[in-house]
Structure formats: C-alpha cells, structure tokens
Design a protein around this motif. Structure first.
Motif, PDB file in Angstrom:
ATOM      1  N   ASN A 139       1.390  -8.350  -2.004  1.00 46.05           N
ATOM      2  CA  ASN A 139       1.473  -6.908  -2.280  1.00 46.05           C
ATOM      3  C   ASN A 139       1.851  -6.600  -3.728  1.00 46.05           C
ATOM      4  O   ASN A 139       2.103  -7.505  -4.535  1.00 46.05           O
ATOM      5  CB  ASN A 139       2.416  -6.207  -1.287  1.00 46.05           C
ATOM      6  CG  ASN A 139       3.875  -6.592  -1.486  1.00 46.05           C
ATOM      7  OD1 ASN A 139       4.249  -7.207  -2.471  1.00 46.05           O
ATOM      8  ND2 ASN A 139       4.697  -6.205  -0.542  1.00 46.05           N
ATOM      9  N   GLY A 140       1.892  -5.327  -4.021  1.00 44.32           N
ATOM     10  CA  GLY A 140       2.091  -4.897  -5.399  1.00 44.32           C
ATOM     11  C   GLY A 140       3.506  -5.100  -5.898  1.00 44.32           C
ATOM     12  O   GLY A 140       3.714  -5.420  -7.075  1.00 44.32           O
ATOM     13  N   THR A 141       4.465  -4.906  -5.027  1.00 42.40           N
ATOM     14  CA  THR A 141       5.858  -5.119  -5.431  1.00 42.40           C
ATOM     15  C   THR A 141       6.057  -6.568  -5.860  1.00 42.40           C
ATOM     16  O   THR A 141       6.686  -6.845  -6.891  1.00 42.40           O
ATOM     17  CB  THR A 141       6.810  -4.753  -4.277  1.00 42.40           C
ATOM     18  OG1 THR A 141       6.639  -3.358  -3.974  1.00 42.40           O
ATOM     19  CG2 THR A 141       8.255  -5.018  -4.627  1.00 42.40           C
TER      20      THR A 141
ATOM     21  N   HIS B 101       6.649   3.122 -10.767  1.00 37.95           N
ATOM     22  CA  HIS B 101       6.824   2.539  -9.430  1.00 37.95           C
ATOM     23  C   HIS B 101       7.843   1.406  -9.465  1.00 37.95           C
ATOM     24  O   HIS B 101       8.657   1.276  -8.540  1.00 37.95           O
ATOM     25  CB  HIS B 101       5.458   2.018  -8.960  1.00 37.95           C
ATOM     26  CG  HIS B 101       5.354   1.704  -7.505  1.00 37.95           C
ATOM     27  ND1 HIS B 101       5.688   0.468  -6.981  1.00 37.95           N
ATOM     28  CD2 HIS B 101       4.950   2.455  -6.456  1.00 37.95           C
ATOM     29  CE1 HIS B 101       5.462   0.479  -5.674  1.00 37.95           C
ATOM     30  NE2 HIS B 101       5.027   1.662  -5.322  1.00 37.95           N
TER      31      HIS B 101
ATOM     32  N   GLU C 128      10.364   0.047  -5.833  1.00 40.68           N
ATOM     33  CA  GLU C 128      10.276  -1.383  -5.547  1.00 40.68           C
ATOM     34  C   GLU C 128      11.632  -1.970  -5.190  1.00 40.68           C
ATOM     35  O   GLU C 128      11.821  -3.185  -5.210  1.00 40.68           O
ATOM     36  CB  GLU C 128       9.575  -2.129  -6.708  1.00 40.68           C
ATOM     37  CG  GLU C 128       8.154  -1.581  -6.866  1.00 40.68           C
ATOM     38  CD  GLU C 128       7.199  -2.387  -7.725  1.00 40.68           C
ATOM     39  OE1 GLU C 128       7.628  -3.355  -8.382  1.00 40.68           O
ATOM     40  OE2 GLU C 128       6.002  -2.029  -7.729  1.00 40.68           O
TER      41      GLU C 128
ATOM     42  N   THR D 209       1.882   1.753 -16.275  1.00 40.12           N
ATOM     43  CA  THR D 209       1.151   1.902 -15.015  1.00 40.12           C
ATOM     44  C   THR D 209      -0.187   2.564 -15.312  1.00 40.12           C
ATOM     45  O   THR D 209      -0.234   3.622 -15.946  1.00 40.12           O
ATOM     46  CB  THR D 209       1.949   2.761 -14.026  1.00 40.12           C
ATOM     47  OG1 THR D 209       3.282   2.253 -13.945  1.00 40.12           O
ATOM     48  CG2 THR D 209       1.324   2.714 -12.648  1.00 40.12           C
TER      49      THR D 209
ATOM     50  N   GLU E  90       1.587   6.920 -12.029  1.00 34.94           N
ATOM     51  CA  GLU E  90       2.084   7.439 -10.754  1.00 34.94           C
ATOM     52  C   GLU E  90       1.719   8.909 -10.551  1.00 34.94           C
ATOM     53  O   GLU E  90       1.747   9.394  -9.429  1.00 34.94           O
ATOM     54  CB  GLU E  90       3.608   7.270 -10.682  1.00 34.94           C
ATOM     55  CG  GLU E  90       4.065   5.834 -10.498  1.00 34.94           C
ATOM     56  CD  GLU E  90       3.955   4.963 -11.746  1.00 34.94           C
ATOM     57  OE1 GLU E  90       3.613   5.461 -12.842  1.00 34.94           O
ATOM     58  OE2 GLU E  90       4.218   3.752 -11.615  1.00 34.94           O
TER      59      GLU E  90
ATOM     60  N   ASP F  83       0.928  -2.417 -14.579  1.00 33.52           N
ATOM     61  CA  ASP F  83       0.897  -2.226 -13.131  1.00 33.52           C
ATOM     62  C   ASP F  83      -0.426  -1.537 -12.818  1.00 33.52           C
ATOM     63  O   ASP F  83      -0.575  -0.340 -13.032  1.00 33.52           O
ATOM     64  CB  ASP F  83       2.094  -1.366 -12.689  1.00 33.52           C
ATOM     65  CG  ASP F  83       2.049  -1.013 -11.200  1.00 33.52           C
ATOM     66  OD1 ASP F  83       1.016  -1.255 -10.551  1.00 33.52           O
ATOM     67  OD2 ASP F  83       3.058  -0.480 -10.697  1.00 33.52           O
TER      68      ASP F  83
ATOM     69  N   ALA G   4      -1.954  -0.853  -9.953  1.00 36.48           N
ATOM     70  CA  ALA G   4      -2.143  -0.486  -8.541  1.00 36.48           C
ATOM     71  C   ALA G   4      -3.411   0.351  -8.396  1.00 36.48           C
ATOM     72  O   ALA G   4      -4.112   0.266  -7.387  1.00 36.48           O
ATOM     73  CB  ALA G   4      -0.933   0.293  -8.033  1.00 36.48           C
ATOM     74  N   ARG G   5      -3.705   1.138  -9.433  1.00 34.81           N
ATOM     75  CA  ARG G   5      -4.944   1.929  -9.431  1.00 34.81           C
ATOM     76  C   ARG G   5      -5.736   1.638 -10.708  1.00 34.81           C
ATOM     77  O   ARG G   5      -6.322   2.533 -11.324  1.00 34.81           O
ATOM     78  CB  ARG G   5      -4.621   3.416  -9.278  1.00 34.81           C
ATOM     79  CG  ARG G   5      -3.896   3.688  -7.971  1.00 34.81           C
ATOM     80  CD  ARG G   5      -3.708   5.139  -7.634  1.00 34.81           C
ATOM     81  NE  ARG G   5      -3.054   5.250  -6.344  1.00 34.81           N
ATOM     82  CZ  ARG G   5      -1.721   5.291  -6.158  1.00 34.81           C
ATOM     83  NH1 ARG G   5      -0.893   5.238  -7.195  1.00 34.81           N
ATOM     84  NH2 ARG G   5      -1.223   5.369  -4.938  1.00 34.81           N
TER      85      ARG G   5
ATOM     86  N   LYS H 191      -5.237  -0.968  -2.685  1.00 28.72           N
ATOM     87  CA  LYS H 191      -5.556   0.455  -2.810  1.00 28.72           C
ATOM     88  C   LYS H 191      -7.034   0.685  -3.111  1.00 28.72           C
ATOM     89  O   LYS H 191      -7.508   1.802  -3.086  1.00 28.72           O
ATOM     90  CB  LYS H 191      -4.654   1.106  -3.863  1.00 28.72           C
ATOM     91  CG  LYS H 191      -3.253   1.278  -3.297  1.00 28.72           C
ATOM     92  CD  LYS H 191      -2.288   1.986  -4.204  1.00 28.72           C
ATOM     93  CE  LYS H 191      -0.958   2.150  -3.471  1.00 28.72           C
ATOM     94  NZ  LYS H 191       0.205   2.059  -4.334  1.00 28.72           N
TER      95      LYS H 191
HETATM   96  C1  LIG Z   1       1.157   1.181  -4.361  1.00 30.78           C
HETATM   97  C2  LIG Z   1       1.721   0.878  -5.684  1.00 30.78           C
HETATM   98  C3  LIG Z   1       2.225  -0.395  -5.976  1.00 30.78           C
HETATM   99  C4  LIG Z   1       2.325  -1.501  -4.958  1.00 30.78           C
HETATM  100  O1  LIG Z   1       3.048  -1.187  -3.835  1.00 30.78           O
HETATM  101  P1  LIG Z   1       3.238  -2.189  -2.613  1.00 30.78           P
HETATM  102  O2  LIG Z   1       3.577  -1.280  -1.491  1.00 30.78           O
HETATM  103  O3  LIG Z   1       4.327  -3.114  -2.953  1.00 30.78           O
HETATM  104  O4  LIG Z   1       1.948  -2.921  -2.419  1.00 30.78           O
HETATM  105  C5  LIG Z   1       2.650  -0.646  -7.278  1.00 30.78           C
HETATM  106  N1  LIG Z   1       2.592   0.293  -8.218  1.00 30.78           N
HETATM  107  C6  LIG Z   1       2.102   1.530  -7.979  1.00 30.78           C
HETATM  108  C7  LIG Z   1       2.019   2.522  -9.090  1.00 30.78           C
HETATM  109  C8  LIG Z   1       1.660   1.857  -6.710  1.00 30.78           C
HETATM  110  O5  LIG Z   1       1.175   3.080  -6.470  1.00 30.78           O
END
Ligand SMILES: *Cc1c(COP(=O)(O)O)cnc(C)c1O
Length: 342
Positions: free
Chosen positions: A62-64, A88, A93, A142, A146, A173, A175-176, A206
C-alpha cells in the motif's frame, strides 16, 4: 450501497478489467515466489520502459508502506523531511514515515493549493542549522496533491533548484501520479527524473488495481538493500506475481493512462456541471480527478440522505473523487440531486 452512488474515493472503486484479466493469467501456472517470477520482471521492465530510464523498481502492498519505506531509505533517523502541511504523509499515515525511519521528523511547509513553494522549503531549510535540530534531507511532494492540484514541470524544476542548493533529495508521493501525468499531458519522465525526483511512489491501487504500489528509484544508489527493508517491514509479498501481473495489465497499452484520463474527464464534467449551479464555489482549482466544492452542512447532509457518499475534507468542503469506474450518468444524477437543493 448502489455501486456507483459515491464520489468518496478512487479507492472505493474495484479492479479494472485489464488488471483482473492479468491476475487470472498469472493464476494459470505456478511461479517462483518473492518477486522472482516472470510477471514481476515484466512489470519492472515495463516501468523502466515507461519512464524511459534505468531505475530500480519494487512493489509493496500500500501507499503508506511505499512512502514510509521510501522516505526511510532517503535519509537517516536524525534527518527531517519537508512536506506540505496537508501532505498525506503528515495527516494520514499514522506516523508511518517517522516509524519506518526510526524518528526522522516531518517539517511542515506551506503554499497555496496544497503545493509546497521553493520559498517555504528555503525557509524550513535555513531557519535552523544547528546540531539540536533534525537536519533537512528530503523534500516530499504529492503529485497530484491532496487537494487535487498538480505541480507543473517548471514548478518541480524550481523546487529541484532549491533542493540542490541545500543538498535535499526529492521524494514524490504519486498516489495519483497517473492523474497528474494525464492532467499535464506530459511524458512521465518530465515530472519525475527529468525534474530531479529521486524516488517515486507510484500508486496502482487508486488507478485500478486491488492493491500494489511501485516504488521507483531513479536515484539507484538510494535503493541499496531496499528489498531487506521491505521484507523486515512485512511488505515483501510471497505471491508477488498477484501484485505485479496486474501492474502488467495497467502498463500494456497504457491502460493506466486511459484510466487516469477517464477519471480526470469525469471530474471535469462534474466541475462544468457545478459551475452552472448558483452560488456553488470550488475550494481549489480542479486539475486532476478530484473536485473540492463548498457546500453548506445542510446541503451535504441532504445529499447523504439521498444516498451519496463523499468525504467532507479540509475546511469543510465536499471532496468529490472520480476514478476509472466513475460513470457520466452518475455525475449527472449527482448534479441533478444537488441542483434540487441549491
Ligand atoms: C491514498 C493515498 C496514499 C496511500 O494510502 P494507503 O491507504 O496507505 O494506500 C498516499 N498518499 C496519498 C496522497 C493518497 O491519497
């Protein structure tokens, strides 16, 4: 929940068909474990082709974990990581980056629209340089942010120049990340290694996977012994192929980009519809797949009573996220329900 009645998050959506089929293909025969399989090789090679450079690639759940382990590999426990106050890694986290790094401190910077500015980085890097304060070593950005905005290549270059002046490494990061590439309409290299990003956490989740994030080291020296870090942290999947094969499904024919473009286009449709409603204001510019809109508590409640799911975000705005699976008719139903309330 009616499957489509949500704009809560892109991780409410399921697995895209191409990733699902790739998972089925990987299930046809036995394969070596712990990433020694052909799918993991193929996915890592696919990412190297995508970024058009030699880089080290690892897959975690996962992202965390991706962010925390990547950041831990980019500095020592006595270092600090500069990030936006809305990042994030700071807000969502649970101290993962500090935990994985044995205490590296996050230093919170500011900037409009969820983006760190070179000035803010400069300020945090220079305000203390004494032995009693953790030494800044990394800037974490990021992309997309966010709040649904994107850093342009020029903004990234300016941050890189500041980072160079102070010997800082740059973490992204992502995530997107796919949504950012689609929004900016650039080659993925333009907003990563060509802009001086050392390590990218590229989310598959995502973008349409069940799970699985790629940690991409453009600065290969930082990847030293990273697989041991993953293993110790419980992030080395033994049946790795079920993370990496779906990644192959995303990479083939640029499905990742089509998914992101679809999500962004849905958010744009939502934005256009909202613009036609009286007194409805966006909190942040809509640039990727999220729309942040100021709606009164009463209106938000009434929408929820009609069955709509979404988060109330930073400062009370409604966050409406679109994904690969969002459908135009769902957007139009939401807009019609909202129109009846405002
Ligand atoms: C969703 C997200 C993550 C990762 O989240 P996990 O729930 O750990 O997979 C990381 N950074 C951002 C900006 C996110 O939106």
């Amino acid at each position: 929940m009616a499957e489509s009645e949500q704009f809560a998050s892109d991780n409410y959506s399921g697995v895209c068909p191409q990733a699902w089929q790739a998972m089925a293909r990987a299930n046809e025969a036995d394969e070596p474990a712990y990433g020694e399989d052909r799918w993991t090789q193929q996915a890592a090679d696919g990412l190297r082709r995508l970024f058009d450079t030699d880089c080290e690639v690892f897959f975690v759940f996962n992202g965390t974990a991706a962010n925390s382990l990547a950041l831990a590999s980019m500095g020592q426990s006595f270092h600090s990581v500069i990030c936006h106050e809305l990042a994030h890694i700071e807000t969502d986290e649970c101290g993962g980056p500090e935990y994985a790094s044995n205490g590296a401190k996050l230093l919170l910077g500011a900037g409009p629209n969820g983006k760190l500015t070179p000035e803010s980085i400069e300020h945090l890097t220079t305000k203390r340089t004494d032995i009693h304060y953790p030494k800044p070593k990394v800037v974490s950005l990021t992309q997309a942010t966010e709040v649904g905005t994107v850093y342009t290549p020029a903004e990234l270059q300016a941050i890189r120049a500041t980072a160079d002046r102070h010997g800082l490494r740059v973490h992204m990061d992502g995530a997107r990340f796919a949504n950012a590439v689609a929004a900016l309409d650039v080659h993925p290299s333009e907003i990563t290694w060509k802009a001086g990003v050392d390590v990218l956490c590229f989310s598959g989740t995502k973008n349409g996977l069940a799970l699985g994030e790629a940690v991409v080291f453009f600065n290969k020296a930082l990847a030293e012994d990273f697989e041991w870090r993953c293993k110790q942290a419980g992030q080395l999947a033994s049946k790795m192929r079920f993370i990496s094969a779906p990644w192959c499904g995303l990479l083939e024919n640029d499905v990742w980009l089509a998914n992101a473009r679809h999500a962004n286009a849905c958010a744009a449709r939502l934005e256009r519809g909202l613009a036609r409603l009286p007194g409805v204001q966006l909190r942040y510019p809509r640039q990727a797949n999220g729309v942040f809109v100021d709606l009164s508590d009463d209106v938000q409640l009434a929408l929820r009573e009609k069955g709509w799911h979404f988060y109330t975000f930073i400062g009370g705005s409604a966050r409406l996220m679109c994904s690969w699976a969002t459908r135009p008719d769902q957007i139009d139903r939401f807009l019609a329900d909202l129109e009846a309330l405002v």
